[in-house]
Scaffold this motif. Structure first.
Motif, mmCIF file in Angstrom:
data_model
loop_
_atom_site.group_PDB
_atom_site.id
_atom_site.type_symbol
_atom_site.label_atom_id
_atom_site.label_comp_id
_atom_site.label_asym_id
_atom_site.label_seq_id
_atom_site.Cartn_x
_atom_site.Cartn_y
_atom_site.Cartn_z
ATOM 1 N N ARG A 179 1.924 1.776 -3.585
ATOM 2 C CA ARG A 179 0.984 2.368 -4.535
ATOM 3 C C ARG A 179 1.097 3.899 -4.536
ATOM 4 O O ARG A 179 1.087 4.537 -5.585
ATOM 5 N N ASP A 239 1.195 -3.695 -6.123
ATOM 6 C CA ASP A 239 2.050 -2.621 -5.641
ATOM 7 C C ASP A 239 2.025 -1.412 -6.564
ATOM 8 O O ASP A 239 2.708 -0.431 -6.342
ATOM 9 N N SER A 291 0.828 -1.206 0.000
ATOM 10 C CA SER A 291 0.000 0.000 0.000
ATOM 11 C C SER A 291 0.860 1.252 0.000
ATOM 12 O O SER A 291 0.539 2.245 -0.643
#
Lengths: 372, 425
Positions: free
Chosen positions: A289, A333, A286
């Motif tokens: 990202r 990702d 996370s």
């Protein structure tokens, strides 16, 4: 009405020797008198200053609070035990006081767990983001060299060494020159504090990545997929974004922070290993990202600076994504491709562009990895 | 006729000799089960922070249930001490880990050997922690108002332990009796009950002779199997294929290349696991008997009549409960799968993925904690009980005349052991 218990018998250990003494216990108004069989007073313990110690069922084991001596009074008579329980506030055989304390402990532990999780989700990436730029470039380069050795070993599966890289043969030299010209434009516009070290390598995947310290790997598969110089440049600009943002350092710091939180502080119980692994994986992807989105934004800006078509990155991403399956969202990702393309296009606008390479140079670049 | 000396204290009141066994365990099983189950649930919800309280509860239960000569032991440690010890240990371990990390980064000769160096250092630190944790537990053990204590430099023990454990590995286990004997001697020489000094008189050669058959029964089939398995691989062909590249390598591997070796290897591993399952309880019983029978405190001597059958019984109970739990878990798992599938039902959002992952993780953790709880309640408690109740103590009158000595020690050892993941309970 039962007669109030005012006395009883018990066993006393004085904490100086192991000698056992059978004693009489007299319950006074404020203190408990412990008498030896010959009548001598062995100890006087005030009701407010005694505590119950760990003992087997049916035995009340008392000690004087705050005393360095290990003197113990053991009572098996249940009526005497009840009487002392009534007279003494610290002694609570019903267990209420202990349960209250224990509930407090549990509540604080759960609160600590929740706050540690919040730190992991929010605090770790924040701290990593702030600390990453502070790592000096010399340290980052050293670290990058160490990682590069490992990465190289894992992607160069045939251990081809120098032959793993494209553009070294006589026939590939024009392609190498074209590649260097493209990179040169990007590097000049980026004006990074450390030099880039790009390499095109024989791998079929359409991918490119940057390591801390400036090493950039571009795979043959990516060059095959690219239809215009702007598409290749877009991907390179994105990777340069990672270098500029010190994302490699941040990755390491986040990994260390999560390892600390979920390895040392929390998770020391059977089955905890799986929780730790899951938490680290999910959190790291996370963070990743967000980092990818920032690199996309940097890439658009850089493309504008060199006069290239910023939308080309979106085009090649869509083309590549068409052939692969995204997999579980939790483990992605990168943000999903349509979102990325929408974001890139919203920033790119429609600025005038100029060709980054002429037709001959681009054709040569497409052949950079040909070995015949 | 001599006059009684006024300074001589009056004779201590004669205590009626207890008409009960010398050593007993009084703890109630259901209390322990409840303690462990509550502990497991709380461990899950606090992601492990509760372990200090659970360890303290377990020790209090086990110590206070153990009775010697009519008086039970007392564990006087607290969870707060364990927590503080752990936090102090973190201030040592975190800088150490960071140091290792940066040294490994730096490269050069120090960086390359840093892996081995850090392993050695951490092993030393682990043994140091185990010794100091033992001191903490001893000084928190009170019997008849007098505590145990332990002297001796922990670093010397750590170096000694590292030396002997290296020898054990190099000798494939044959050095184990000598190592145990030397290390126990060291530990007991520095162990005191009040002013009563401890000793260890277990003989290494005795343990060796009793255990050598077990070692042979385990190692010989394993070695034969390994040799046969490796011998059946065509090494020259393996080399050729490895050079050709990864694709051909994998096809050869998954094809016929290692079939023979894999079959022999599989049978060997299976046989070894079965042998371990049968031989380990025998080994454990023998080890406990040998160790307990070597304990001395002054003139007091301990012997153990632990029977191997008792140990098998303990493990048998564990397997029984574990099987029941597995059946129950499978049922719950299937029901849970159906429920989660229904709730998620084709929706592709991030939240449904999180929900499914959390459910799977929670189920897995609950199962693992369940097995661990069953193990603690059946094996740990079972072994404690049968070891304690088969102890015979000679010259127990020594225990009437012991004077207090020694101070409570710091819990840093326990904290270090926890931070480094060594040591039990």
């Amino acid at each position: 009405m039962n007669a109030m218990t005012v006395a009883g018998t018990g066993t006393f250990f004085d904490g100086i020797t192991t000698a056992r003494r059978e004693v009489t216990i007299e319950l006074g108004a404020t203190v408990m008198l412990i008498r030896a069989p010959d009548g001598a007073i062995l100890a006087e313990w005030p009701y407010g200053g005694i505590e119950a110690r760990s003992a087997p069922e049916g035995l009340l084991r008392l000690a004087k609070t705050g005393s360095p001596s290990l003197a113990r009074l053991e009572i098996r008579d249940p009526r005497l035990a009840t009487a002392i329980d009534d007279l003494s506030i610290p002694i609570d055989r019903s267990g209420h006081a202990e349960r209250r304390d224990r509930t407090k402990v549990i509540a604080w532990s759960v609160a600590a767990t929740v706050s540690l999780i919040l730190v992991a989700v929010i605090g770790v990436p924040e701290i990593a983001t702030r600390l990453a730029p502070l790592i000096p470039y010399s340290v980052e380069r050293k670290f990058g060299t160490a990682i590069d050795a490992q990465i190289r070993r894992s992607i160069d599966t045939r251990h081809a060494g120098a032959a793993f890289e494209c553009g070294n043969n006589q026939g590939n030299k024009p392609g190498r020159a074209a590649f260097d010209k493209l990179m040169g434009q990007l590097e000049a516009a980026a004006a990074l504090p450390l030099p880039l070290n790009p390499a095109v390598v024989h791998r079929d995947e359409a991918n490119a990545f940057a390591l801390p310290g400036g090493r950039v790997y571009v795979f043959e598969g990516l060059i095959d997929k690219a239809e215009t110089p702007d598409e290749l440049a877009g991907v390179l600009a994105h990777e340069i974004g990672h270098v500029a943002h010190r994302d490699g350092n941040r990755n390491v710091l986040e990994g260390a922070g999560l390892s600390f939180l979920f390895g040392m502080l929390l998770g020391d119980f059977v089955g905890g290993g799986a929780v730790i692994f899951a938490a680290k994986t999910i959190l790291q992807t996370s963070y990743s990202r967000d980092v990818e989105t920032a690199a996309d934004g940097y890439g658009v800006t850089l493309m504008h600076k060199i006069g290239g078509d910023a939308r080309a990155l979106g085009t090649i991403l869509t083309r590549i994504a068409g052939t692969t399956h995204p997999g579980p969202k939790l483990l992605l990702d990168h943000p999903d491709t349509p979102s990325r393309v929408a974001f890139i296009n919203s920033l790119a606008g429609s600025a005038p562009t100029k060709p980054l390479l002429d037709k001959a140079e681009w054709a040569a670049l497409k052949r950079i990895c040909q070995t015949s | 006729m001599s006059m009684p000396d006024a300074a001589v204290p009056p004779p201590l009141p004669a205590v009626a000799p207890p008409a009960i066994p010398m050593v007993r365990f009084l703890g109630d099983d259901t209390v322990y089960w409840r303690l462990l189950i509550r502990g497991a649930v709380l461990l899950m919800f606090t992601l492990g922070i509760y372990r200090f309280w659970l360890a303290t509860d377990i020790r209090r239960f086990l110590w206070s249930g153990t009775e010697l000569g009519g008086d039970s032991f007392e564990y006087s440690g607290t969870a707060r001490e364990l927590l503080i010890g752990f936090l102090i240990a973190l201030t040592i371990v975190i800088p150490l880990y960071s140091l290792f990390f940066f040294v490994a980064l730096g490269g050069g000769p120090l960086g390359d050997t840093s892996g081995l160096l850090s392993f050695v250092l951490l092993t030393l630190l682990g043994h140091y922690a185990v010794y100091r944790a033992r001191r903490y537990r001893l000084t928190r053990t009170i019997y008849r108002g007098v505590r145990f204590h332990q002297t001796g430099p922990a670093w010397r023990y750590a170096v000694c332990a590292l030396f002997w454990f290296t020898l054990i590995v190099l000798s494939l286990g044959l050095a184990y009796p000598a190592a145990q004997s030397r290390l126990e001697r060291f530990k007991m020489r520095h162990t005191f009950f009040g002013d009563l000094p401890g000793r260890f008189e277990g003989s290494a050669s005795q343990l060796f002779l009793r255990g050598i058959l077990l070692w042979v029964l385990l190692m010989v089939p394993l070695t034969v199997g390994l040799v046969a398995s490796l011998g059946s691989i065509d090494w020259s062909e393996l080399e050729k294929v490895a050079d050709a590249g990864s694709e051909e390598f994998w096809t050869w591997l998954l094809g016929h290349g290692l079939a023979g070796a894999a079959a022999i290897g599989g049978v060997t591993i299976l046989w070894t696991l079965l042998s371990i399952a049968v031989l380990f309880p025998i080994f454990q019983a023998m080890l406990w008997r040998w160790w307990a029978s070597g304990l001395r405190f002054g003139d007091l001597a301990v012997t153990s009549r632990l029977r191997t059958g008792q140990v098998f019984g303990v493990y048998g109970r564990f397997l029984g409960y574990a099987l029941l739990f597995t059946i129950a878990g499978t049922v719950v798992g299937i029901v849970g799968l159906l429920v989660v599938g229904f709730v998620v039902k084709g929706s592709d959002s991030l939240w449904s993925e999180i929900f499914a992952t959390a459910a799977a993780l929670g189920f897995y953790v609950a199962m693992m904690l369940g097995y661990s709880t069953i193990y603690q309640a059946t094996v740990k408690l079972g072994l404690w009980r049968c070891i304690v109740e088969t102890l015979d103590v000679s010259n127990p009158h020594v225990l009437e005349r012991v004077s207090a000595a020694g101070e409570a020690s710091s819990p840093v050892g326990e904290g270090l052991a926890d931070a480094l993941n060594v040591g039990g309970i």
